[in-house]
Design an enzyme around this catalytic site. Structure first.
Site, mmCIF file in Angstrom:
data_model
loop_
_atom_site.group_PDB
_atom_site.id
_atom_site.type_symbol
_atom_site.label_atom_id
_atom_site.label_comp_id
_atom_site.label_asym_id
_atom_site.label_seq_id
_atom_site.Cartn_x
_atom_site.Cartn_y
_atom_site.Cartn_z
ATOM 1 N N GLU A 254 0.998 -1.244 0.029
ATOM 2 C CA GLU A 254 0.039 -0.079 0.033
ATOM 3 C C GLU A 254 0.845 1.213 0.030
ATOM 4 O O GLU A 254 0.499 2.272 -0.541
ATOM 5 C CB GLU A 254 -1.026 0.110 1.008
ATOM 6 C CG GLU A 254 -2.217 -0.932 1.137
ATOM 7 C CD GLU A 254 -1.827 -2.604 1.174
ATOM 8 O OE1 GLU A 254 -2.478 -3.417 0.721
ATOM 9 O OE2 GLU A 254 -0.875 -2.748 1.921
ATOM 10 N N HIS B 110 -11.258 -5.677 7.356
ATOM 11 C CA HIS B 110 -11.828 -5.586 6.354
ATOM 12 C C HIS B 110 -13.368 -4.824 6.463
ATOM 13 O O HIS B 110 -14.052 -4.542 5.352
ATOM 14 C CB HIS B 110 -12.416 -6.919 5.557
ATOM 15 C CG HIS B 110 -11.154 -7.736 5.142
ATOM 16 N ND1 HIS B 110 -10.172 -8.295 6.048
ATOM 17 C CD2 HIS B 110 -10.805 -8.265 4.002
ATOM 18 C CE1 HIS B 110 -9.126 -8.910 5.420
ATOM 19 N NE2 HIS B 110 -9.516 -8.846 4.065
#
Length: 326
Positions: free
Chosen positions: A60, A129
């Site tokens: 990321e 998540h």
């Protein structure tokens, strides 16, 4: 005109932006051949090719650094982070570089990068998540933070974000990806950013929400209409910069305010909205400002997720307290 889901609306907006501007590049983990974990980029690799739809390594921070470089070099990168729980390494690039380039270069350089990421609960996903970290990004100057709540607004706001010249964190509620459907045209029309949307007019109480909490707020308003209480529903949509004027003017009219979000209570963006209402509409308040939020815990897994998430029942209790206050 056809019935479109929110994730399909995102796909349509991305395709439209790429077709009209060759500088728009999509990058992220599995966004190319696989079309993204939620299929938001489905078909774009085949249509626009590997040079403009790029699969990246599982990094990321790397995705953020590449996007900053592309943006400052004249491209318009749209980076996807698979889940908002994985976005935190990217904060380094967003805070220390992307949001500062305009000021750092005294206006000579811009950093028009978009960071798209699914957010929120409601799909019974594992840990990391189902996060709602929007308030972390609202504290970064020079950054826009947008959370759509319908296919039409996802389409129009994403187009506006990509066509703009500022860095944007664009958070898409996973619960609404296929849970929200409406008829809409792929007409290329953008919607105004930095503005709240009044979805329902009311006279007795103002319900302020965003993302996946908008359907719950609208459901609450419908339930209380039967009881003779008229609720105004405001979709914040752009959290940063905040259109406080629309919210304050609504509370001046109704005298009551209930703020709903699924992020934890402490440090949640609802606290900022409550402060703005207190500053701008204090003399109009007929009851204390109410907040209905997630709890100060990690999102519980699976069956307990529905206990954590605010719903119309919890919002209704807050409305009841506000209406009963004397």
């Amino acid at each position: 005109m056809s019935e479109t889901t929110l994730v399909q609306a995102v796909n349509l907006a991305l395709a439209r932006a790429m077709a009209e501007d060759e500088r728009v590049i999509i990058l992220g983990e599995d966004v190319g051949i696989d079309g993204g974990v939620f299929r938001a980029t489905d078909g774009l690799f085949a249509r626009f090719g590997a040079d403009r739809v790029r699969d990246t390594p599982l990094s990321e921070m790397g995705i953020g650094g590449i996007s900053v470089g592309l943006a400052t070099a004249g491209f318009k990168p749209v980076a996807e982070i698979q889940f908002s729980g994985f976005i935190f390494p990217l904060i380094d690039q967003i805070n220390n570089h992307a949001s500062r380039f305009r000021t750092r270069t005294r206006g000579h350089m811009q950093c028009p990068m978009i960071v798209r990421t699914p957010c929120g609960g409601g799909i019974h996903a594992p840990e990391h998540h189902s996060e709602s970290p929007e308030s972390m990004f609202t504290n970064i100057p020079g950054l826009r933070v947008i959370i759509p709540s319908s296919p039409h607004r996802a389409y129009g706001l994403l187009l506006a974000a990509i066509r703009g010249s500022d860095p944007v964190v664009f958070m898409e509620p996973t619960k609404l990806y296929r849970g929200a459907r409406e008829e809409m045209l792929d007409d290329g029309k953008e919607l105004p950013v930095d503005r709240c949307f009044v979805l329902r007019e009311g006279r007795d109480v103002t319900l302020v929400a965003w993302g996946a909490m908008i359907p719950e707020a609208l459901k609450t308003a419908e339930e209380w209409e039967v009881k003779g209480v008229s609720a105004e529903v405001i979709d914040v949509a752009t959290l940063k910069p905040l259109d406080a004027e629309t919210i304050v003017n609504s509370v001046k009219k109704t005298g009551r305010c209930v703020i709903i979000h699924e992020a934890p209570l402490t440090g949640g963006f609802g606290g900022e909205i409550a402060a703005r209402v207190a500053e701008g509409a204090f003399s109009s308040l007929l009851a204390p400002i109410e907040r209905v939020t997630g709890y100060d815990t990690i999102m519980p897994l699976l069956k307990l997720e529905n206990v954590y998430l605010p719903d119309a029942a919890r919002i209704g209790k807050a409305v009841d307290r506000a209406m009963a206050y004397a």
